[in-house]
Write an enzyme that holds these catalytic residues in place. Structure first.
Site, short mmCIF file in Angstrom:
data_model
loop_
_atom_site.label_atom_id
_atom_site.label_comp_id
_atom_site.label_asym_id
_atom_site.label_seq_id
_atom_site.Cartn_x
_atom_site.Cartn_y
_atom_site.Cartn_z
N LYS A 67 0.80 -1.22 0.00
CA LYS A 67 0.00 0.00 0.00
C LYS A 67 0.83 1.28 0.00
O LYS A 67 0.29 2.36 -0.19
CB LYS A 67 -0.97 0.01 1.18
CG LYS A 67 -1.91 -1.17 1.26
CD LYS A 67 -2.68 -1.44 -0.02
CE LYS A 67 -3.64 -0.36 -0.40
NZ LYS A 67 -4.64 -0.83 -1.39
N SER A 285 -3.06 -12.62 3.31
CA SER A 285 -3.50 -12.28 1.95
C SER A 285 -2.45 -12.74 0.94
O SER A 285 -2.78 -13.15 -0.17
CB SER A 285 -3.77 -10.78 1.81
OG SER A 285 -2.57 -10.05 1.69
#
Ligand SMILES: Cc1ncc(COP(=O)(O)O)c(C=O)c1O
Length: 331
Positions: A67, A285
């Site tokens: 991110k 994830s």
């Protein structure tokens, strides 16, 4: 954990001792270290010779996750458009990696940051972002991340001149970060050998931006999105689309060939496997992405070569709790 039978250690051990010295560099700000992450070969997981699996090591970004790229791009584009000025506070709804990324970039560039997150997120989540000086605003613990999205919209509507609200779910700079960065870097490293790209979906920025770039490369690349199989799952960072607010940037028809529903257990097992067999301790994830790439790798017909790429979004230790910065003397 016993390692499976393994070939002799690979040629990696004939290390060039000067390589680390060559890689060492100097930068004027930590934000310059965002992107440019290595691709790591997952040789021990490859099902057979001729089917290569590569993983983009996004946990090596300075904020520890994939991110950092969209946070920097959204802030950069916000400044360029005149919407983000020094008097404004960057605000968004996130308890996860994007919050850490905004906090890091905001601090390095001199912007105030406020994050809206459900009251019940883990103490570690609150502490990491607060360590950068970020202000936290809590939404109802009953309403999850969608409740945090609603609250940030209300706060910004009440006082629009005070805030810069990047809104990662509908900001084109999010996939653009991956179009300009992740996708371009994969092509630079592997060229037109790439046959498959597999990534988990949260905001969907990674798969949309990287997918678009790879589709433009000239070679037929299959782009595969991995999503949690159920609404209630244990894959932090990923979204089950049918039960979520669908991100405005999610346009799967443009570049996603198929979506793989992933059971939590299969993803957790894959995360254990890459820690045990590749020395990569990553979050769940990433386990989902690796489980997905392994399924696709096993589908490659005999006699056909393939070069599959996936993304490791963050490290496993981000999920340790509690994670308090302790100040104490050792006597
Ligand atoms: C740990 C983790 N994995 C995966 C993702 C999904 O990436 P994207 O938002 O680009 O779809 C995120 C995004 O928040 C994340 O924090």
């Amino acid at each position: 954990m016993k390692h499976p039978a393994r070939k002799a250690p690979p040629a990696i051990l004939a290390l060039d001792e000067q390589a680390a010295v060559r890689r060492a560099q100097r930068v004027d700000s930590i934000v310059e270290l965002i992107g440019g992450t290595p691709l790591i070969r997952l040789a021990n997981l490859e099902p057979r010779p001729g089917v290569e699996i590569w993983a983009k090591a996004e946990f090596m970004n300075p904020g520890g996750s994939v991110k950092d790229r969209p946070a920097l791009q959204m802030i950069r584009d916000g400044i360029a458009s005149g919407r983000l000025t020094p008097d404004k506070t960057i605000i968004d709804s996130t308890s996860g990696n994007t919050g850490v990324a905004y906090s890091l970039v905001g601090s390095a560039l001199g912007f105030k940051v406020a994050l809206v997150m459900p009251q019940n997120v883990s103490a570690a989540r609150k502490q990491i972002t607060q360590a950068y000086g970020t202000e936290l605003v809590f939404s109802s613990p009953m309403e999850g991340s969608d409740g945090a999205i609603q609250l940030v919209r209300e706060l910004v509507a009440k006082d629009p001149s005070r805030y810069f609200y990047p809104d990662q779910y509908s900001n084109d700079s999010n996939p653009r970060a991956h179009y300009l960065g992740t996708g371009a870097e994969i092509l630079a490293a592997l060229g037109d050998r790439v046959t498959h790209f597999v990534a988990g979906i949260g905001t969907t920025g990674t798969v949309m931006g990287t997918g678009r770039r790879l589709k433009e490369s000239g070679r037929a690349v299959e782009v595969i999105a991995v999503e949690p199989e159920d609404a209630l799952h244990g894959l932090e960072g990923l979204k089950h689309m049918a039960s979520s607010i669908v991100p405005g940037i999610w346009h799967p028809n443009e570049c996603v060939d198929r979506i793989l529903p992933m059971p939590t257990e299969e993803a957790w097992d894959a995360a254990d496997r890459i820690a045990h067999e590749e020395g990569l301790f990553v979050g769940h994830s990433s386990g989902a992405a690796v489980a997905g790439v392994l399924r696709v790798a096993r589908e490659v017909p005999p006699g056909r070569e393939a070069c599959l790429v996936t993304v490791l979004c963050d490290r496993g230790d981000r999920y340790f709790t509690p994670l308090k910065w302790e100040r104490h003397y050792e006597w």
